[in-house]
Design a protein around this motif. Structure first.
Motif, short mmCIF file in Angstrom:
data_model
loop_
_atom_site.label_atom_id
_atom_site.label_comp_id
_atom_site.label_asym_id
_atom_site.label_seq_id
_atom_site.Cartn_x
_atom_site.Cartn_y
_atom_site.Cartn_z
N ALA A 45 7.01 97.45 110.58
CA ALA A 45 8.26 97.09 109.49
C ALA A 45 8.44 95.59 109.48
CB ALA A 45 9.79 97.85 110.09
N CYS A 46 8.03 95.03 109.94
CA CYS A 46 8.88 93.73 109.98
C CYS A 46 7.54 93.03 109.49
CB CYS A 46 9.04 93.38 111.48
SG CYS A 46 10.12 93.92 111.99
N SER A 47 7.04 93.42 109.47
CA SER A 47 5.75 92.58 108.01
C SER A 47 5.85 93.47 106.98
CB SER A 47 3.83 93.25 108.83
OG SER A 47 4.11 94.77 108.65
N ARG A 48 7.27 93.81 106.31
CA ARG A 48 7.30 94.52 104.97
C ARG A 48 7.90 93.50 104.68
NH1 ARG A 48 5.19 99.56 104.10
NH2 ARG A 48 7.03 100.62 102.77
N THR A 49 8.26 94.27 102.92
CA THR A 49 9.34 93.32 102.28
C THR A 49 10.84 93.35 103.20
OG1 THR A 49 7.67 92.69 100.98
CG2 THR A 49 10.13 92.76 99.99
N PRO A 50 11.93 92.90 103.44
CA PRO A 50 13.17 93.71 103.61
C PRO A 50 13.41 94.53 102.15
CG PRO A 50 12.76 91.21 103.70
CD PRO A 50 11.47 91.61 103.68
N ASP A 51 14.30 94.99 102.71
CA ASP A 51 15.52 95.39 100.89
C ASP A 51 16.40 94.75 100.92
OD1 ASP A 51 17.96 95.11 103.63
OD2 ASP A 51 17.68 97.80 103.37
N GLY A 52 16.89 95.20 99.89
CA GLY A 52 18.40 93.89 99.52
C GLY A 52 19.74 93.49 100.32
N GLN A 53 20.02 93.92 101.87
CA GLN A 53 20.80 94.13 102.47
C GLN A 53 19.43 93.10 103.59
OE1 GLN A 53 22.26 97.98 103.34
NE2 GLN A 53 23.84 97.11 102.15
N GLY A 54 18.92 92.94 103.93
CA GLY A 54 17.76 91.96 105.20
C GLY A 54 16.83 92.71 106.27
N TYR A 55 17.10 94.59 105.66
CA TYR A 55 16.67 95.05 106.57
C TYR A 55 15.35 95.40 106.67
CZ TYR A 55 21.53 95.85 108.43
OH TYR A 55 22.74 95.27 109.02
N TYR A 56 14.50 96.00 107.20
CA TYR A 56 12.98 96.36 106.76
C TYR A 56 12.44 98.10 106.98
CZ TYR A 56 11.90 91.31 107.06
OH TYR A 56 11.89 89.92 107.01
N THR A 57 12.04 98.55 106.60
CA THR A 57 12.18 99.95 106.71
C THR A 57 10.84 100.49 107.11
OG1 THR A 57 13.87 101.07 104.46
CG2 THR A 57 11.37 102.61 106.14
N THR A 58 9.67 101.14 108.03
CA THR A 58 8.60 101.33 108.51
C THR A 58 8.06 101.64 108.04
OG1 THR A 58 9.48 103.74 109.57
CG2 THR A 58 9.95 102.00 111.43
N PRO A 59 6.49 101.75 107.52
CA PRO A 59 5.94 102.39 106.52
C PRO A 59 5.57 103.71 106.57
CG PRO A 59 4.31 101.27 107.96
CD PRO A 59 5.65 101.23 108.14
N ASN A 60 5.88 104.85 107.25
CA ASN A 60 5.91 105.84 107.67
C ASN A 60 7.25 106.55 108.51
OD1 ASN A 60 2.88 105.97 106.61
ND2 ASN A 60 1.74 105.34 109.39
N ARG A 61 7.35 107.57 108.46
CA ARG A 61 7.62 108.29 109.01
C ARG A 61 7.64 108.42 110.20
NH1 ARG A 61 8.72 112.20 104.44
NH2 ARG A 61 10.65 111.37 103.04
N LEU A 62 8.32 109.01 111.60
CA LEU A 62 8.22 108.86 112.80
C LEU A 62 9.23 109.77 113.24
CD1 LEU A 62 9.05 104.73 112.88
CD2 LEU A 62 6.21 106.15 113.11
N SER A 63 8.66 110.23 114.67
CA SER A 63 9.94 111.72 115.51
C SER A 63 11.24 110.68 115.96
CB SER A 63 8.78 111.73 116.98
OG SER A 63 9.83 113.26 116.56
N VAL A 64 12.13 111.13 115.04
CA VAL A 64 13.29 110.79 116.26
C VAL A 64 14.03 111.31 116.52
CG1 VAL A 64 13.53 108.54 114.69
CG2 VAL A 64 14.39 110.81 113.83
N THR A 65 14.90 111.05 117.89
CA THR A 65 15.67 111.78 118.17
C THR A 65 16.95 111.31 118.43
OG1 THR A 65 14.80 113.23 119.57
CG2 THR A 65 16.90 113.11 120.25
#
Length: 144
Positions: free
Chosen positions: A82-102
């Motif tokens: 995610a850190c190699s992608r373009t950040p959003d307007g708040q400076g956060y980065y989003t993973t390119p794919n959905r990941l399993s999370v709990t």
């Protein structure tokens, strides 16, 4: 004598502030991120015990109970993409794919130990992170 007490109080305050700053900086590291949020492969525990066990193992039940925490069931470097992608307007980065999370949430009203948690959900979400030096250091939230 009064002047010495004031100087000593100033020194103690200064040391306290420096220690607090160091503790905050330590919490903002890739290693701390992994400790708090990465559980890959997912630890094999019965669903009813997963959050209680993991929150305690990962040190999030002392000195107070952390209200909520998200565990990502993917390798840390997968999240780091995610850190190699373009950040959003708040400076956060989003993973390119959905990941399993709990997502674990504190059940009950008291933030004081003993801490009791429940699984709020186990889902496939995009993970939104704050990055430093090309690595995630903060999990902001997840997105369906």
């Amino acid at each position: 004598m009064r002047r010495t007490q004031v100087s000593m109080a100033g020194w103690v305050l200064c040391v306290t502030l420096v220690l607090a700053a160091l503790a905050g900086a330590q919490g903002q590291s890739y290693q701390a991120f992994q400790q708090k949020h990465v559980d890959n492969p997912r630890t094999r525990l019965p669903a009813r015990n997963y959050c209680n066990t993991m929150m305690a193992r990962r040190g999030m039940t002392r000195p107070v109970c952390k209200f909520t925490n998200t565990f990502v069931h993917a390798p840390g470097m997968t999240v780091a993409r995610a850190c190699s992608r373009t950040p959003d307007g708040q400076g956060y980065y989003t993973t390119p794919n959905r990941l399993s999370v709990t997502i674990c949430r504190l059940s009950g009203g008291s933030p004081r130990p003993p801490c009791r948690y429940r699984i709020a959900q186990t889902v496939q979400h995009y993970v939104r992170v704050g990055c430093r030096g090309g690595r995630p250091v903060h999990l902001q939230n997840t997105i369906p």
